[in-house]
Enzyme design. Structure first.
Site, PDB file in Angstrom:
ATOM      1  N   GLU A  75      -0.593  -6.374   5.100  1.00  0.00           N
ATOM      2  CA  GLU A  75       0.424  -5.226   5.286  1.00  0.00           C
ATOM      3  C   GLU A  75       0.464  -4.614   6.577  1.00  0.00           C
ATOM      4  O   GLU A  75      -0.655  -4.357   7.340  1.00  0.00           O
ATOM      5  CB  GLU A  75       0.068  -4.222   4.141  1.00  0.00           C
ATOM      6  N   TYR A 110       8.573  -1.996   8.317  1.00  0.00           N
ATOM      7  CA  TYR A 110       7.526  -2.445   7.559  1.00  0.00           C
ATOM      8  C   TYR A 110       7.462  -3.867   6.922  1.00  0.00           C
ATOM      9  O   TYR A 110       8.622  -4.541   6.717  1.00  0.00           O
ATOM     10  CB  TYR A 110       7.653  -1.368   5.902  1.00  0.00           C
TER      11      TYR A 110
END
Ligand code: ADP
Ligand code: MG
Length: 438
Positions: free
Chosen positions: A247, A159
């Protein structure tokens, strides 16, 4: 007693039922702070286009708005395997469900024909995920589309996000070796697996910071340099496009030894609109309520709620206070419309038109504090709107501040059935009573 915070939470709850999470955050920031702000969100394919233009590695892809186009795109990609992804402004698509019965907003297949069949069950249908309202969000042509991309094997999912952090007053890179899953869950269950790098916006990202993040994400050997390079490129993109958030989940690696951004979500600061014209031109407003878009055309901020008293106010703080006091007096706001500062008579008229177009509205409460705003302009706008729109619902008006005397004379001499109120409490009581009488 309901506090402004409680009401904000209440408004949040109501909005959550129908708004997407990114939109909700935007609305909250509008209602909760005195600087109204709506964040631009791009679809994944739009974000990935920006990323690839800045040297960030994404898979090859096309977008399609019909099943036939999807099939053709799949053939044109000529890839070993293809991934088909519904384009909606919400995450969790992989685990989502369509109202066509199809499970999953992300599908992998080796057969282009299957891409066509799957696209058929996506386009025009609602996809419900953890982040959408219950009924889901429609994958609707021509604005919303499916993305047909070259699938790559993923050997590991991490991530990565870059965001503007209020506490640090600058950009922060957040990463976790545990990617591909809900990052909030990782943060809750294994906080030690969340890594942060604070960037000094004047100095920029240091090589050592990018390397450390790559290492924390678990990239080894030559992959570490590659990941660090991608992180730096993402950071440069983040700055250049005035993003508030970039993101990438998953930020993954392939068995062939490539670091790839498999998913992308970019948010922007609306204050940057004048510097980022090309990006803002991509704004997809199809997921807004039509009334919000209409309000935005006139520089008004509209937020729908589920009661029956329309609130016509200036400033987000006054909006929250007005909602509060209506609740305290046993009523429920139907919406609020924030006029903002340098208001013109024509805007007042448009605002009334918008408020009364909502069939839920059984009364209107005007609560204006004239600081920059001239109350006489408001009063003229109100009387004009009342006459031209043949207003059928009770109207309670509380004006205070600049030029209030003249404003009150305008209202009084208009002969219109307008109920004046002396203060906010009085206004709320009268508005609630007018609805209760019906
Ligand atoms: P969402 O976050 O909305 O669920 P993602 O784009 O992250 O959507 O896709 C969900 C999952 O699908 C990813 O975590 C990954 O495992 C898989 N996936 C996504 N893109 C690809 C791709 N190009 N090739 C192979 N698998 C993919
Ligand atoms: Mg994802």
């Amino acid at each position: 007693m309901a506090s402004p915070v409680a009401i904000a939470a209440q408004a949040g709850k109501l909005l959550r039922e129908r708004a997407l999470r990114p939109r909700l955050l935007a609305v909250r920031s509008q209602a909760g702070h005195l600087t109204p702000r709506r964040w631009l969100n791009l679809q994944e394919y739009q974000s990935k286009k920006l990323m690839s233009e800045h040297g960030v590695r994404v898979q090859r892809f096309f977008v399609a708005s019909t099943a036939k186009e999807a099939l053709e795109a799949a053939k044109r990609l000529n890839a070993k395997e293809i991934v088909l992804k519904a384009q909606i402004l919400a995450g969790g698509r992989g685990k989502g469900v369509f109202d066509s019965g199809l499970k999953g907003g992300v599908h992998l297949t080796k057969d282009p024909k299957v891409v066509g069949q799957l696209a058929q069950q996506m386009i025009g249908y609602n996809l419900a995920t953890k982040q959408t309202p219950k009924e889901g969000v429609k994958v609707n042509k021509p604005i919303e589309k499916v993305m047909v991309a070259e699938a790559l094997d993923i050997s590991r999912e991490t991530y990565l996000a870059i965001l503007m952090d209020r506490a640090h007053n600058g950009p922060v890179i957040v990463g976790s070796p545990q990617g591909g899953v809900d990052i909030e869950e990782v943060a809750a269950s294994s906080p030690e697996l969340i890594f942060k790098e604070q960037i000094d916006i004047f100095e920029g990202i240091k090589d050592s910071q990018a390397q450390r993040m790559a290492e924390n994400l678990g990239f080894l050997g030559s992959l570490k340099n590659q990941a660090a390079d991608q992180i730096k490129k993402l950071y440069h993109l983040f700055l250049k496009i005035d993003a508030t958030q970039v993101e990438v989940n998953p930020f993954g690696e392939t068995p062939e030894g490539q670091v790839v951004c498999f998913d992308a979500k970019i948010n922007f600061d609306d204050n940057a609109e004048f510097r980022q014209k090309d990006i803002f031109a991509m704004d997809d407003k199809s997921e807004n309520e039509p009334i919000e878009n209409e309000a935005a055309r006139y520089d008004l901020k509209y937020i729908g709620l589920d009661g029956n008293i329309a609130c016509f106010v200036n400033g987000a703080g006054l909006a929250m206070a007005t909602c509060d006091i209506i609740f305290l007096n046993g009523g429920r706001p139907a919406n609020f419309l924030d006029l903002g500062g340098g208001v013109k008579e024509a805007q007042v008229y448009q605002a009334f038109k918008l408020l009364t177009s909502d069939p839920k509205v059984e009364a209107i409460l005007v609560n204006i504090f004239g600081g920059i705003v001239n109350c006489a302009i408001i009063a003229n706008g109100i009387t004009k709107a009342c006459r031209e729109l043949e207003l059928k619902v009770p109207l309670v008006v509380r004006l205070e501040g600049t030029n209030v005397q003249e404003a009150q004379n305008i209202l009084k001499s208009s002969g219109l059935p307008i109920t004046p109120a002396v203060d906010l409490e009085d206004a709320a009581k009268k508005a609630v009573a007018s609805v209760a009488k019906k």
